[in-house]
Design an enzyme around this catalytic site. Structure first.
Site, PDB file in Angstrom:
ATOM      1  N   SER B  21       0.903  -1.242  -0.254  1.00 17.15           N
ATOM      2  CA  SER B  21      -0.016  -0.047  -0.065  1.00 17.15           C
ATOM      3  C   SER B  21       0.574   1.497   0.123  1.00 17.15           C
ATOM      4  CB  SER B  21      -0.810  -0.071   1.046  1.00 17.15           C
ATOM      5  OG  SER B  21      -1.868   0.799   1.212  1.00 17.15           O
ATOM      6  N   ASN B  22       0.429   2.400   0.332  1.00 16.26           N
ATOM      7  CA  ASN B  22       0.672   3.302   0.788  1.00 16.26           C
ATOM      8  C   ASN B  22       0.139   4.020   1.759  1.00 16.26           C
ATOM      9  OD1 ASN B  22      -1.328   4.940  -0.765  1.00 16.26           O
ATOM     10  ND2 ASN B  22      -0.704   4.665  -1.849  1.00 16.26           N
TER      11      ASN B  22
END
Lengths: 211, 211
Positions: B21-22
């Protein structure tokens, strides 16, 4: 007594914006820190990135990666009597981190991941007469894996929970105690209730009910 | 007018607990959804997992992965006049997802990642006379990359922002308009202020100031 609690996920960055992580909300670890603090214990909470305010009266250390959590936990553990290792530490981290965002490539990307240092196992190894409670998140062959983790990581108790507990307000756990203590019955409740039960077990294990 | 807004990160699961993810917080996308709704527009907000309440009056769709966001965005776009693609969609996802948590292995792990479908580029391709505003998160050779993205993804404007904006309450952006519009000066402000400016540009681009 003085208790180290680790909580939340860690983030292992691949480049400046992408990371590997897990959905841990930190709720269980924060509930344990709060429950222990309310009982008069001195708590150091080492937490990965979550959306929770630190419980009042707790010494708080914020970290991002597994490597940072390792360093903070080892340092805090020096003058602790016990540790509750609730954090969902990433097991793997990229071998190298790119300083800038990598452009998307049509052909995909192969990521070489290296195992991170096992914080719980390390504290178990150096604990001496201190008490370490580990957490095992397992969804397959769970009891056997939790028992094996307790032995391998030199923990005094292992809390088994499944992915269905992640992020929720409630949890169902089973606790395995070393030294022939065996398994507790499954306990379900709010994370505050489960946390209070875990702090009680910790007090029994250490024989240190009074702060 | 009816506006699709995408927001937040996506999560690309490797197994039952680990994901790529981020750190996108969704704040910019939610601020744009709110600003557009306050101006009387009909807003559909497609959001990845964030810790924000949907703005009132907005049609809300919650998704997890880039593939889910693609499907939701394409479906919503059918009866929209415009789209603002704020989401930080994962560029890569694991080729296979394991149903159970994989045990940690001492020798590490090689992850084969495949590029995800580019939602913004797809909407740009099918937009016809509708308006699409893209977001570019760049930290190296940023202007050139943002201009190239505008062309490649058939966007009407591209909002350039850097990783330093992620998660904060404020942002600094520069906006590049297609059709010879060129770059705006860098604008700094609260995400609500930046959101209002982006909605204004959207209204200019569509010529649809009245809902």
């Amino acid at each position: 007594m003085k208790i180290l609690v680790t909580a939340g996920p860690t983030r292992e960055f691949i480049d400046s914006v992408r990371f590997l992580s897990n959905p841990s909300s930190g709720k269980m670890g924060y509930a344990i820190a709060r429950a222990a603090s309310l009982k008069g214990h001195d708590v150091a909470l080492v937490s990965g990135p979550v959306n929770l305010p630190p419980p009042p009266g707790v010494t708080f250390l914020s970290v991002v990666s597994a490597a940072e959590m390792f360093d903070a936990a080892v340092q805090c553990f020096v003058d602790c009597d016990a540790a509750v290792m609730t954090a969902a530490v990433a097991d793997y981290a990229p071998g190298e981190r790119f300083a800038f965002k990598r452009a998307k490539r049509r052909e995909g990307l192969t990521l070489d991941l290296e195992p991170t240092k096992d914080i719980c196992a390390h504290l178990g190894q150096i604990k001496g007469d201190r008490t370490v409670i580990g957490f095992a998140m397992e969804d397959q062959d769970a009891h056997r894996k939790a028992e094996s983790k307790l032995v391998r990581k030199h923990c005094d108790a292992m809390v088994l929970n499944g992915p269905e507990n992640i992020g929720g307000e409630r949890a169902t756990v089973e606790i395995f105690r070393g030294g022939g203590g065996g398994w507790t019955q499954p306990q379900s409740g709010s994370k505050a209730e489960i946390a209070a039960a875990i702090v009680e077990i910790l007090e029994e294990l250490t024989g240190l009910e009074e702060p």
